[in-house]
Design a protein around this motif. Structure first.
Motif, short mmCIF file in Angstrom:
data_model
loop_
_atom_site.label_atom_id
_atom_site.label_comp_id
_atom_site.label_asym_id
_atom_site.label_seq_id
_atom_site.Cartn_x
_atom_site.Cartn_y
_atom_site.Cartn_z
N LYS A 139 30.94 26.62 29.35
CA LYS A 139 29.87 27.33 28.65
C LYS A 139 29.84 28.78 29.09
O LYS A 139 29.62 29.68 28.30
N PHE A 140 30.04 29.01 30.37
CA PHE A 140 30.19 30.37 30.88
C PHE A 140 31.40 30.40 31.80
O PHE A 140 31.38 29.79 32.86
N PRO A 141 32.46 31.09 31.38
CA PRO A 141 33.67 31.13 32.21
C PRO A 141 33.47 32.04 33.42
O PRO A 141 33.55 33.25 33.32
N TYR A 142 33.18 31.47 34.57
CA TYR A 142 32.84 32.27 35.74
C TYR A 142 34.07 32.64 36.58
O TYR A 142 33.98 33.53 37.41
N THR A 143 35.20 32.00 36.37
CA THR A 143 36.40 32.41 37.10
C THR A 143 37.18 33.40 36.24
O THR A 143 37.11 33.40 35.01
N PHE A 144 37.94 34.24 36.92
CA PHE A 144 38.70 35.27 36.22
C PHE A 144 39.73 34.65 35.27
O PHE A 144 39.88 35.10 34.13
N SER A 145 40.41 33.60 35.72
CA SER A 145 41.41 32.97 34.84
C SER A 145 40.76 32.31 33.63
O SER A 145 41.33 32.32 32.54
N ALA A 146 39.57 31.76 33.79
CA ALA A 146 38.86 31.16 32.65
C ALA A 146 38.43 32.24 31.66
O ALA A 146 38.48 32.05 30.44
N LYS A 147 38.04 33.42 32.17
CA LYS A 147 37.66 34.52 31.29
C LYS A 147 38.87 35.00 30.48
O LYS A 147 38.75 35.29 29.29
N ILE A 148 40.02 35.08 31.13
CA ILE A 148 41.24 35.48 30.42
C ILE A 148 41.62 34.44 29.37
O ILE A 148 41.97 34.78 28.24
N ALA A 149 41.53 33.16 29.74
CA ALA A 149 41.91 32.08 28.82
C ALA A 149 41.02 32.04 27.57
O ALA A 149 41.49 31.72 26.48
N GLN A 150 39.75 32.38 27.72
CA GLN A 150 38.82 32.28 26.59
C GLN A 150 38.57 33.60 25.88
O GLN A 150 37.81 33.66 24.93
N PHE A 151 39.24 34.67 26.32
CA PHE A 151 39.02 35.97 25.68
C PHE A 151 39.61 35.97 24.27
O PHE A 151 40.77 35.60 24.09
N PRO A 152 38.85 36.38 23.25
CA PRO A 152 39.34 36.34 21.86
C PRO A 152 40.23 37.54 21.51
O PRO A 152 39.89 38.37 20.67
#
Length: 76
Positions: A10-23
């Motif tokens: 729901k909220f990507p708090y790790t850096f790799s999760a933010k990169i993976a979910q960036f549109p």
């Protein structure tokens, strides 16, 4: 490799999760900067190539070698 994670956070708090979910696809398709960046590279490349060829021509290289030789002679 899949297109999207099976269960995204729901909220990507790790850096790799933010990169993976960036549109990224959305931004590339909907922002003007990407198109003009590519046009700018295409227009500037021949200009810089021409400048490079003129600056590194044998006549110019020998001219600057002579200028440097004269400057070195003045300092000694």
């Amino acid at each position: 490799m899949s297109d999207a994670p099976g269960r995204p956070m729901k909220f990507p708090y790790t850096f790799s999760a933010k990169i993976a979910q960036f549109p990224m696809k959305f931004y590339v398709q909907n922002q003007w900067i990407w198109k003009y960046w590519m046009i700018g590279i295409a227009v500037a490349t021949p200009v810089f190539y021409k400048i490079h060829k003129m600056a590194n021509s044998p006549a110019n290289v020998s001219k600057w070698a002579e200028i440097r030789r004269k400057e070195a002679a003045e300092h000694h």
